[in-house]
Structures are given as C-alpha cells and as structure tokens.
Write an enzyme that holds these catalytic residues in place. Structure first.
Site, PDB file in Angstrom:
ATOM      1  N   TYR A 118      35.726  72.837  29.011  1.00 48.28           N
ATOM      2  CA  TYR A 118      36.539  71.781  29.623  1.00 48.28           C
ATOM      3  C   TYR A 118      37.950  71.719  29.045  1.00 48.28           C
ATOM      4  O   TYR A 118      38.757  70.893  29.467  1.00 48.28           O
ATOM      5  CB  TYR A 118      35.852  70.424  29.444  1.00 48.28           C
ATOM      6  N   GLU A 187      53.452  71.363  24.174  1.00 46.96           N
ATOM      7  CA  GLU A 187      52.716  70.116  24.361  1.00 46.96           C
ATOM      8  C   GLU A 187      53.192  69.081  23.355  1.00 46.96           C
ATOM      9  O   GLU A 187      53.956  69.384  22.432  1.00 46.96           O
ATOM     10  CB  GLU A 187      51.208  70.358  24.226  1.00 46.96           C
ATOM     11  N   ASP A 286      24.890  65.323  18.351  1.00 45.91           N
ATOM     12  CA  ASP A 286      23.640  65.831  17.788  1.00 45.91           C
ATOM     13  C   ASP A 286      23.841  66.531  16.444  1.00 45.91           C
ATOM     14  O   ASP A 286      23.085  66.319  15.498  1.00 45.91           O
ATOM     15  CB  ASP A 286      22.970  66.792  18.781  1.00 45.91           C
ATOM     16  N   HIS A 307      42.199  60.721  24.398  1.00 42.96           N
ATOM     17  CA  HIS A 307      43.234  61.445  25.131  1.00 42.96           C
ATOM     18  C   HIS A 307      43.981  60.440  25.995  1.00 42.96           C
ATOM     19  O   HIS A 307      43.363  59.636  26.701  1.00 42.96           O
ATOM     20  CB  HIS A 307      42.632  62.549  25.996  1.00 42.96           C
ATOM     21  N   ARG A 362      49.367  62.349  20.395  1.00 47.09           N
ATOM     22  CA  ARG A 362      48.420  61.658  21.267  1.00 47.09           C
ATOM     23  C   ARG A 362      48.112  60.231  20.823  1.00 47.09           C
ATOM     24  O   ARG A 362      47.928  59.351  21.667  1.00 47.09           O
ATOM     25  CB  ARG A 362      47.121  62.465  21.350  1.00 47.09           C
ATOM     26  N   HIS A 423      38.024  61.566  23.492  1.00 47.68           N
ATOM     27  CA  HIS A 423      38.268  62.985  23.725  1.00 47.68           C
ATOM     28  C   HIS A 423      37.807  63.902  22.595  1.00 47.68           C
ATOM     29  O   HIS A 423      37.239  64.959  22.850  1.00 47.68           O
ATOM     30  CB  HIS A 423      39.771  63.186  23.959  1.00 47.68           C
ATOM     31  N   ARG A 458      44.560  64.815  15.691  1.00 50.91           N
ATOM     32  CA  ARG A 458      44.656  66.244  16.009  1.00 50.91           C
ATOM     33  C   ARG A 458      45.904  66.546  16.826  1.00 50.91           C
ATOM     34  O   ARG A 458      46.174  65.881  17.827  1.00 50.91           O
ATOM     35  CB  ARG A 458      43.412  66.690  16.781  1.00 50.91           C
ATOM     36  N   LEU A 464      40.853  74.521  19.638  1.00 55.15           N
ATOM     37  CA  LEU A 464      40.327  75.866  19.887  1.00 55.15           C
ATOM     38  C   LEU A 464      40.773  76.822  18.787  1.00 55.15           C
ATOM     39  O   LEU A 464      40.026  77.714  18.377  1.00 55.15           O
ATOM     40  CB  LEU A 464      40.792  76.380  21.256  1.00 55.15           C
TER      41      LEU A 464
END
Length: 638
Positions: A118, A187, A286, A307, A362, A423, A458, A464
């Site tokens: 996603y 970004e 989990d 987000h 953010r 997010h 973050r 990633l």
C-alpha cells in the site's frame, strides 16, 4: 547525555492498572552509569537491557520437562529460518538467508497483503549529485524532532542507495525522467529530490519484484493464511531464547508449529487500534504484541504517525456504498509536487502554521489539519493539485486519479477531500544495528521494529528504506546464529499446543465473535477520542481506565462462555494483540511530559530538552497479567 533514574526510584511512577505495567518505563539509565546512551548498544546494565551480536557456541541445555500433551509430529515443521511477514523487510531478508538454509515465510493473508503493497510515495535515497548523505541525515533528524539515534540514521542514509540498486538488479522498475535517469520526487520534510518511485504504486512494484524472486527460490516455502499466535520461548539463565512460532491456518483452522534456529519478525504495524487507518486489515499489531509477551524490549510506542491526507470518502461526489476496511492514502508526493491544502472556504491555511507550509513534516501538517477541522467544525479539508498540467498529474498519480474517478472526482479539475488517518508506528520492538533484540535468536525489521531511525516522527519515504537496510543488516548475524545452533527434534514437546475451540459449538463461537467485533470497535473509538493527534493527561488516563475495564469485561465474557487460556481464534487473538498494543501506546504517552514530534499534549505543549530520550518498556514477568499480555503456553526453563 542522558539524565538518570535508578531502578526503583521514587521518581519513576510504575502503574499496575489492569493487566499491564511497563516494569520499567523510562527514558533513562541508572544514576550509577556514566555511559553515553547509544541505541545500537542498548542501555545501562542496571536496566537489564543488553545488545548482543549473538555468537552461539557450545551445546544448549535442553529442558528436563517433557509435556505430555505434545503437538503431533505432522503439525510441526522445522526450518533454519522462520520469517513472520511478507512485506519488503521479510521478503528481502528471506532471499538472502535462503542462500544458507531453509526458510519459512509465514504470512497472515495472501503474500502481497502487507503495508509495503500500500506504500504509494516511494523510497528515499541519495542518488543525485546535488544531494548528499549529510543532507538526508539532517532532514531525518529534524523530522524526528531530534529524538533519532544519529548512528542509526547515518547507517541507513549511507547504505540506502546500494539497497535501491539491488532492487533494480532484481527487476524492480522505477520511473525515469526524460534524461534517462531515475525520476526523483520530493516530499514533505525533504530538502532535495530523492524519492525513487514507480508512479504512485511504488510498494506494489517492489512487492511484485520480491515475490517473483521468492517463487523461484527452492529454499523458501511460503505459508499463506497462517496467523502467528505466539513466539515459542524458553529461559536460559538470565536470557530469553526464541525457538520459533505457533501459527493457525485461518482457512483449515489447524495449528502448525514452526521450530526454527532463527526467527525474524517483519509483521508490520498496528494501525487498526484506530478506527481510520491507511493500513491493510492485517495490521493488528501481532508482532509487537507477541514480542512483548516474549519479554522483548519495546520502545517509543507513543509516537503514532497520522498521515495528514487520507481520502475523505464523505467529501466525494459519489460516496462509496460501504465503509472501507482501510482508508485510501493520498501520497505525500502530491504535496511534494505542488499540491496545496485549503479549508472548505478555499482558504489556504498551512502558511499560518509553519513556514514550510505544505512541505512541513507529517506531524506538523496533521496537527494543522486537525486544528482547522476542530475550529471550523468540519470533517475534511481539500488538497488541490489541479493547477498542474493534466498529463503530469495522470502520469505521476494514476492510481489516485483512478480511485477518485470511481466516485465522480476528477483530480485534474477538482480538489481532493482529505483527512488524517493512522498510518505508521514509529515505536516497536527495540532493535540494535543488526536487527537484534534482547531475545536470543529473535530479529526484527520493518515497521514492527524500533531502530531509532524515526525518532519522534518518521520522515516521508524513510520506512521502505529502513526495511531494506535492516533486513539486509540482519542477515549476517542470523546466519552466524543459525550455523552455531542445533535443533533438537524433541523441542516441540516443550510447549502445550494451542487449541482451536471447536468443542464450544457454533452458537457460542458466533456469540464470542460478535461480542469481540463490538469490543474491537469500542477500543478503536476510545483510542481515537482520547489518544489521537492532540492529547492531554486527563484524556490519556481516561483511556487507560476505559481500556482496562473493556479488556477485563471482554475476557470475563470469553471465559464465562467456556473459553480457556490456551484456546485460539483469529478474532480473539487479533483482539488480544490490539489490546496489548493500545495499552503500550497509552502507557508510553502518559510518561512523556513534553510535546515532541507525533506526541502532542496540551498539558506539556513544549519540547523539554531534558526529556529528549527514548521511552523504554522492559517487561515484568512477576505480576498478574491479563490474557492479552501473557503467552498461551507455559514458559520453559532451560
């Protein structure tokens, strides 16, 4: 330097509310310790937290206890490596360790159903001559509100470009500019164009390339629809040791036990503790909950990233017919490409909050939107990119354009209704520079881990990158551990197997599932109402009390219906994990008496440099705990 609080100090308030107490919830080391705090090396020995590069030597003593009701042989599988999760971290790690042994990739749903799939924006890395590692380091630290571990940040920013090149060599296809070079986007929070992307579907492309490589590797076995229940652990002296994991096949309802020399947790985050999240349905915390129950150290759980721009369905011309399981993300790159935020009167508001306007980090943008919504009593704001060329919008954001067009919105002409949504978890299982934890044989990578990279917030597209770097860094110590370890074929008998409660009958099970879904909804609403973007001590304490009461009421209902502590079911086990993670977030938030990054509280609205320390949660095994906070099986002593 860090300030210090000794273990047992009267200054350290330990709570025993409900079932959970961070046995030491602290940002500090002992007063008797003069060591400088280093994330990768752990904290002072007085807190019983150490970082090891685990050299495995000699023969481990086996348990003298043989459990009579041992799991059947056909329900146990033996592997050199068990990987829990099939996102970028788990798959990248699996491909490397598979060169040295057998690997089980255990995934809760279909292999592609992960947070990676996603991820829209891309991967940040220094690939332009005009950019520098130092610039990326500084952008990360500033976005992280100076709570990042600088050593970790430098490692990730330095090694990132090589990890991108490896993905390209494996067949991942990223966008290129007219000059033939990689097209690098910008970004929020980044001072340079450094985001490698595949339109607005970067995660999907990376996942595709990795899964293709996994399928052709004979040493890797993928077990889809296997829900991880609890880690299998034993105590060897003062150390906790991980031997694998119990799982349940959610299609057949059969329990399958994995015994492994090394276990990697790469199971993602816990976005579904909130009612609106961009995470897929599998993100129920989990891995964090299992690790906490296995006495792994947890850190920085108060820093939940919302987000700023998830699609607000109620603002669409034609709203969806049913509520989404997860909110549709409008990538940070839309603002990076020039998108502007407006309230419903088409008044641009971000310059009033921050000089960086729409390109602020953010946490700043999410709080600004939240403030606008509360002041104006509105339910969403507008993100407008329509002033850009139509062909560029459609080439850069084809997925977003197609999704909005389904509901009558053409983003090349009209603004997009957006609202913040949960997010990313910046906190998680505390890891050293090689993904190692304080549990021997257990490594972590990806969102489930807290490596110190993100600090209090973050930086966009660093997730990633972190997953790729730490998956790769965990490989060598994992191989060394594997080569020095031996699996005793009788080890599976050490723990009683979990029980699928078929004997309760369909009527009772349906009642339990129905009540569990209601409780899950109640928990989400409590978290959003009291532990959201803007917090207060009173509201956090209310959340703590209400969550404790809700959990006790739910557990009482279960056991009243005939449920037993060793019983398992998907809905019930997800619920215990959600409770566990929610409580970790609340207890961590209550101990941070400042506003930093993603944690903003009206009672302590300013940054306090004396409190610029990570939150550390060290488990306590001596107290009475609820079902969600303890393992299903009895702990084994080696």
């Amino acid at each position: 330097m860090t300030t210090s609080i000794a273990s047992g100090s009267a200054n350290l308030q330990l709570r025993k509310t409900g079932c959970w107490q961070p046995s030491l919830l602290s940002r500090v080391v002992s007063q008797n310790c003069d060591q400088k705090f280093s994330w990768s090396r752990g904290v002072c020995n007085n807190l019983q937290i150490k970082r090891y590069h685990y050299p495995i030597g000699g023969t481990q003593r086996t348990s003298q206890t043989i459990i009579a009701s041992c799991i059947r042989d056909d329900s146990t599988k033996y592997f050199d490596f068990a990987v829990i999760g099939s996102g970028v971290a788990g798959l990248r790690y699996a491909l490397e360790v598979a060169k040295h042994g057998t690997v089980a990739v255990i995934t809760k749903a279909e292999p592609h159903e992960s947070n990676t799939n996603y991820a829209q924006g891309g991967v940040s890395a220094v690939l332009s001559p005009s950019d520098s590692v130092e610039s990326h380091v500084q952008d990360t630290i500033v976005a992280g509100a100076y709570l990042c571990d600088e050593e970790t940040v430098r490692v990730v920013c330095t090694e990132g470009p090589e990890r991108i090149k490896e993905l390209i060599a494996m067949g991942a296809s990223f966008d290129h500019g007219e000059d033939g070079n990689l097209h690098l986007a910008r970004e929020g929070g980044h001072s340079h164009h450094r985001i490698v992307h595949a339109a607005d579907m970067t995660g999907r492309e990376i996942e595709r390339a990795l899964l293709k490589a996994i399928e052709s590797d004979p040493n890797i076995s993928v077990f889809k629809h296997h829900f991880a229940i609890d880690l299998l652990t034993s105590q060897d002296g003062s150390e906790m040791v991980c031997h694998g994991v119990d799982t349940m096949n959610t299609k057949t309802l059969k329990v399958l036990r994995f015994i492994s020399k090394v276990t990697l947790l790469a199971s993602g985050g816990a976005g579904h503790i909130y009612p609106s999240t961009t995470n897929p349905p599998v993100a129920t915390g989990d891995g964090i909950a299992m690790a906490h129950r296995a006495q792994a150290v947890i850190s920085n759980m108060e820093f939940v990233q919302f987000h700023p721009t998830a699609l607000a369905d109620e603002g669409l011309p034609v709203p969806p017919l049913k509520t989404r399981e997860n909110a549709f993300l409008i990538t940070e790159a839309v603002r990076g490409d020039g998108g502007l935020l407006y309230n419903l009167d088409m008044e641009r508001f971000m310059p009033m909050y921050d000089e960086r306007a729409e390109l602020a980090p953010r946490d700043v943008v999410a709080r600004s939107i939240d403030d606008q919504l509360k002041k104006r009593n509105e339910k969403y704001v507008l993100l407008d990119i329509s002033h850009k060329a139509r062909d560029k919008i459609l080439s850069h954001f084809p997925n977003i354009a197609a999704e909005c067009l389904k509901y009558g919105l053409d983003i090349t002409h009209d603004p997009i209704p957006v609202v913040p949504a949960a997010h990313y978890m910046c906190g998680g299982v505390r890891a050293g520079l090689q993904g190692e934890t304080n549990v021997r044989g257990l490594y972590v990578a990806g969102e489930v881990a807290c490596t110190g990279l993100h600090g209090a917030n973050r930086l966009a597209s660093n997730s990633l990158l972190e997953a790729l770097v730490f998956a790769r860094r965990a490989v060598k110590p994992s191989i060394d551990h594997m080569k020095g370890s031996h699996i005793d074929q009788t080890v599976s008998r050490w723990w009683d197997p979990p029980v699928v409660p078929m004997q309760l009958g369909c009527t009772i099970l349906d009642k339990i599932i129905k009540r569990t879904k209601e409780v899950r909804k109640e928990l989400k609403l409590i978290m959003w109402e009291y532990v959201g973007i803007v917090r207060s001590t009173t509201r956090l304490k209310t959340a703590e009390r209400r969550i404790g009461e809700l959990e006790l009421e739910w557990e009482y209902y279960l056991f009243q219906q005939g449920w037993e502590p060793t019983m398992i079911g998907l809905e019930a086990c997800e619920m215990r994990n959600l409770f566990c993670c929610a409580k970790l977030v609340v207890s961590s938030a209550l101990t941070r008496h400042e506003s930093r990054g993603l944690h903003y509280t009206i009672d302590f609205p300013h940054v306090d440099e004396q409190l610029r320390l990570p939150t550390i949660i060290v488990p306590c095994s001596t107290m009475n705990r609820s079902w969600s906070s303890r393992q299903l099986h009895k702990q084994q002593i080696c």
